[in-house]
Design a protein around this motif. Sequence first.
Motif, PDB file in Angstrom:
ATOM      1  N   ARG A 162      68.205  59.526  47.748  1.00  0.00           N
ATOM      2  CA  ARG A 162      67.307  59.577  48.907  1.00  0.00           C
ATOM      3  C   ARG A 162      66.366  58.379  48.929  1.00  0.00           C
ATOM      4  N   LEU A 163      66.094  57.815  47.757  1.00  0.00           N
ATOM      5  CA  LEU A 163      65.207  56.648  47.682  1.00  0.00           C
ATOM      6  C   LEU A 163      66.029  55.368  47.838  1.00  0.00           C
ATOM      7  N   ASP A 164      66.679  55.251  48.976  1.00  0.00           N
ATOM      8  CA  ASP A 164      67.589  54.129  49.194  1.00  0.00           C
ATOM      9  C   ASP A 164      66.881  52.865  49.660  1.00  0.00           C
ATOM     10  N   LEU A 165      65.531  52.881  49.682  1.00  0.00           N
ATOM     11  CA  LEU A 165      64.754  51.681  50.005  1.00  0.00           C
ATOM     12  C   LEU A 165      63.956  51.174  48.807  1.00  0.00           C
ATOM     13  N   LEU A 166      63.980  51.909  47.718  1.00  0.00           N
ATOM     14  CA  LEU A 166      63.187  51.550  46.541  1.00  0.00           C
ATOM     15  C   LEU A 166      63.749  50.282  45.902  1.00  0.00           C
ATOM     16  N   SER A 167      63.002  49.183  46.017  1.00  0.00           N
ATOM     17  CA  SER A 167      63.489  47.900  45.513  1.00  0.00           C
ATOM     18  C   SER A 167      62.766  47.431  44.256  1.00  0.00           C
ATOM     19  N   THR A 168      61.544  47.938  44.024  1.00  0.00           N
ATOM     20  CA  THR A 168      60.766  47.483  42.857  1.00  0.00           C
ATOM     21  C   THR A 168      60.204  48.677  42.100  1.00  0.00           C
ATOM     22  N   LEU A 169      60.534  48.757  40.817  1.00  0.00           N
ATOM     23  CA  LEU A 169      60.017  49.816  39.952  1.00  0.00           C
ATOM     24  C   LEU A 169      59.432  49.161  38.702  1.00  0.00           C
ATOM     25  N   VAL A 170      58.101  49.214  38.586  1.00  0.00           N
ATOM     26  CA  VAL A 170      57.406  48.607  37.448  1.00  0.00           C
ATOM     27  C   VAL A 170      56.760  49.726  36.624  1.00  0.00           C
ATOM     28  N   ALA A 171      57.193  49.850  35.372  1.00  0.00           N
ATOM     29  CA  ALA A 171      56.680  50.905  34.496  1.00  0.00           C
ATOM     30  C   ALA A 171      56.439  50.363  33.094  1.00  0.00           C
ATOM     31  N   SER A 172      55.986  49.137  33.006  1.00  0.00           N
ATOM     32  CA  SER A 172      55.745  48.510  31.707  1.00  0.00           C
ATOM     33  C   SER A 172      54.532  49.126  31.012  1.00  0.00           C
ATOM     34  N   ASP A 173      54.472  48.959  29.703  1.00  0.00           N
ATOM     35  CA  ASP A 173      53.328  49.398  28.889  1.00  0.00           C
ATOM     36  C   ASP A 173      53.044  50.891  29.044  1.00  0.00           C
ATOM     37  N   ASN A 174      54.068  51.694  28.805  1.00  0.00           N
ATOM     38  CA  ASN A 174      53.939  53.148  28.762  1.00  0.00           C
ATOM     39  C   ASN A 174      54.569  53.642  27.465  1.00  0.00           C
ATOM     40  N   SER A 175      54.967  54.904  27.439  1.00  0.00           N
ATOM     41  CA  SER A 175      55.617  55.463  26.245  1.00  0.00           C
ATOM     42  C   SER A 175      56.942  56.114  26.616  1.00  0.00           C
ATOM     43  N   ILE A 176      57.634  55.527  27.576  1.00  0.00           N
ATOM     44  CA  ILE A 176      58.899  56.082  28.082  1.00  0.00           C
ATOM     45  C   ILE A 176      59.978  55.958  27.010  1.00  0.00           C
ATOM     46  N   ASN A 196      57.799  46.987  26.961  1.00  0.00           N
ATOM     47  CA  ASN A 196      56.772  47.598  26.107  1.00  0.00           C
ATOM     48  C   ASN A 196      56.715  49.114  26.269  1.00  0.00           C
ATOM     49  N   ASN A 197      57.873  49.742  26.095  1.00  0.00           N
ATOM     50  CA  ASN A 197      57.966  51.200  26.055  1.00  0.00           C
ATOM     51  C   ASN A 197      58.625  51.609  24.738  1.00  0.00           C
ATOM     52  N   ARG A 198      59.228  52.787  24.706  1.00  0.00           N
ATOM     53  CA  ARG A 198      59.857  53.278  23.475  1.00  0.00           C
ATOM     54  C   ARG A 198      61.344  53.562  23.677  1.00  0.00           C
ATOM     55  N   LEU A 199      61.973  52.748  24.485  1.00  0.00           N
ATOM     56  CA  LEU A 199      63.401  52.933  24.749  1.00  0.00           C
ATOM     57  C   LEU A 199      64.232  52.505  23.536  1.00  0.00           C
ATOM     58  N   SER A 200      65.266  53.265  23.264  1.00  0.00           N
ATOM     59  CA  SER A 200      66.201  52.872  22.203  1.00  0.00           C
ATOM     60  C   SER A 200      67.568  52.520  22.784  1.00  0.00           C
ATOM     61  N   GLU A 201      67.811  52.945  24.030  1.00  0.00           N
ATOM     62  CA  GLU A 201      69.083  52.681  24.690  1.00  0.00           C
ATOM     63  C   GLU A 201      68.842  52.207  26.128  1.00  0.00           C
ATOM     64  N   ILE A 202      69.756  51.367  26.607  1.00  0.00           N
ATOM     65  CA  ILE A 202      69.786  50.995  28.021  1.00  0.00           C
ATOM     66  C   ILE A 202      71.115  51.491  28.568  1.00  0.00           C
ATOM     67  N   PRO A 203      71.107  52.375  29.553  1.00  0.00           N
ATOM     68  CA  PRO A 203      72.374  52.939  30.038  1.00  0.00           C
ATOM     69  C   PRO A 203      73.261  51.876  30.688  1.00  0.00           C
ATOM     70  N   SER A 204      74.552  51.925  30.379  1.00  0.00           N
ATOM     71  CA  SER A 204      75.484  50.958  30.979  1.00  0.00           C
ATOM     72  C   SER A 204      75.550  51.132  32.490  1.00  0.00           C
ATOM     73  N   ASP A 205      75.183  52.326  32.990  1.00  0.00           N
ATOM     74  CA  ASP A 205      75.206  52.589  34.438  1.00  0.00           C
ATOM     75  C   ASP A 205      74.251  51.669  35.194  1.00  0.00           C
ATOM     76  N   LEU A 206      73.299  51.074  34.484  1.00  0.00           N
ATOM     77  CA  LEU A 206      72.358  50.168  35.130  1.00  0.00           C
ATOM     78  C   LEU A 206      73.104  49.007  35.789  1.00  0.00           C
ATOM     79  N   SER A 207      74.227  48.621  35.212  1.00  0.00           N
ATOM     80  CA  SER A 207      75.005  47.502  35.760  1.00  0.00           C
ATOM     81  C   SER A 207      75.636  47.840  37.098  1.00  0.00           C
ATOM     82  N   ASP A 208      75.594  49.119  37.491  1.00  0.00           N
ATOM     83  CA  ASP A 208      76.154  49.540  38.782  1.00  0.00           C
ATOM     84  C   ASP A 208      75.128  49.507  39.908  1.00  0.00           C
ATOM     85  N   CYS A 209      73.892  49.068  39.599  1.00  0.00           N
ATOM     86  CA  CYS A 209      72.896  48.881  40.665  1.00  0.00           C
ATOM     87  C   CYS A 209      73.282  47.610  41.422  1.00  0.00           C
ATOM     88  N   PRO A 210      73.736  47.720  42.662  1.00  0.00           N
ATOM     89  CA  PRO A 210      74.359  46.587  43.359  1.00  0.00           C
ATOM     90  C   PRO A 210      73.435  45.418  43.669  1.00  0.00           C
TER      91      PRO A 210
END
Length: 413
Positions: A162-176, A196-210
């Motif tokens: 539904r968020l098909d207009l969301l172009s910028t997502l900034v969430a740096s310096d958190n504890s995600i 600067n979060n606590r991620l240990s993995e980056i999902p490969s699905d991210l590469s499908d963001c056109p």
Amino acid sequence: MSDMEKWPEIEKAATEKRRELVLQGSGVDKRISSCGGLPSSVYSLQLLNYLEVSQCPSLTEIRGEIQYLTNLQSLVLCRNKLTSVPDVIGILKSLKVLDLSVNNLKGLPEGIIQLKELNTLNVSCNLLEALPDGLSQCTKLSTINVSKNQITAFPPDLFSERLDLLSTLVASDNSIQELSGEIYKLSALKVLDVSNNRLSEIPSDLSDCPKLKEINFKGNKLSDKRLEKMVNGCQTKSILEYLRGKGKGRRGEEGDADKKKKQQRKKKGKVAEEQDEVEELNKMVVRVLHVSEVPTALTVKVSAEVKDVRPYLVCCLVRGMNLKAGNSLKRFLMAQTKLHDDLCGRRTVATIATHDAQLVKSPLVYDVKPPTQLKIVPLGRKELTAVELIRQLHLEADELRKQKKRQNVTGLH
């Protein structure tokens, strides 16, 4: 003494039926402190479509009477000490921009999800531990900035089709701690910053963001050490290609259901590309706001040869700007650079130039010449032909690449 007498800005806005009101700085802060908050009279300015109250540490709350400002399109309440925002904010159905950055907010009102016209949400630099569920109902959201908070996870419905207009997502310096693979559903996503979060993995699905063009994962301790090294030094394209390769390795063991999902994503990607083309065409449409009838006005003569090289030109003359006080010129140039990086596609789509009108003689000529005939004086350099400048920039770029031990030259040159 009445509110209006204490607050001449409010009285002026009321008598002149103004659409904008800005209250900021130490003088306003002292009055807020003595009144115990904003005066009731500010909530009676029902014609306002822009309200800003900023840099006032004495402002700790916004009253429920904010609901009466139903024409508000932009509400900027940054750099105060707000600890809460009333839930009735959801009544402001016309609100497009909500800036609550640099406050002491520990939570956001549920009413935010009722803002169907909301385009920009900035809640950076607060004490938030979570975002409200239901943000996917704000289907016109284009930019979300939640950096420098204490958020541990994104709400599940944030990664929604539904968020098909969301172009910028900034969430740096958190504890995600986790980034969901459902992120590929954000078909318009261009900028993602979760540094600067606590991620240990980056999902490969991210590469499908056109449309994804810029990502930042620095400062996360990733389990894939090669990927961790890449996010600290490589360009977005290289990282996405690596993730795409990892995804292919896993998908070799996937079933028919996963293959169908992949096909659906490809179709959505094609649709997104078509929408991109429409957006680019829309950017070319310029509405003429004013044409001067004054014979002494600055004019620009355009040669016919330019049509095949750079067919579009927009000019404007801005008066009343003081760029000499303090570092105002520096801030202006920073804003111009940001426009170059974003809307202008790092100068590949368009280029902005600013000149002192007092030093410009009319008529200006918009023309095209062969590189050997075109002479220019770049900043901090002597006069050069275009050929000489390009050659010099190539040499500098390659020299910088060698110094930085990179495979590719930077986009700077």
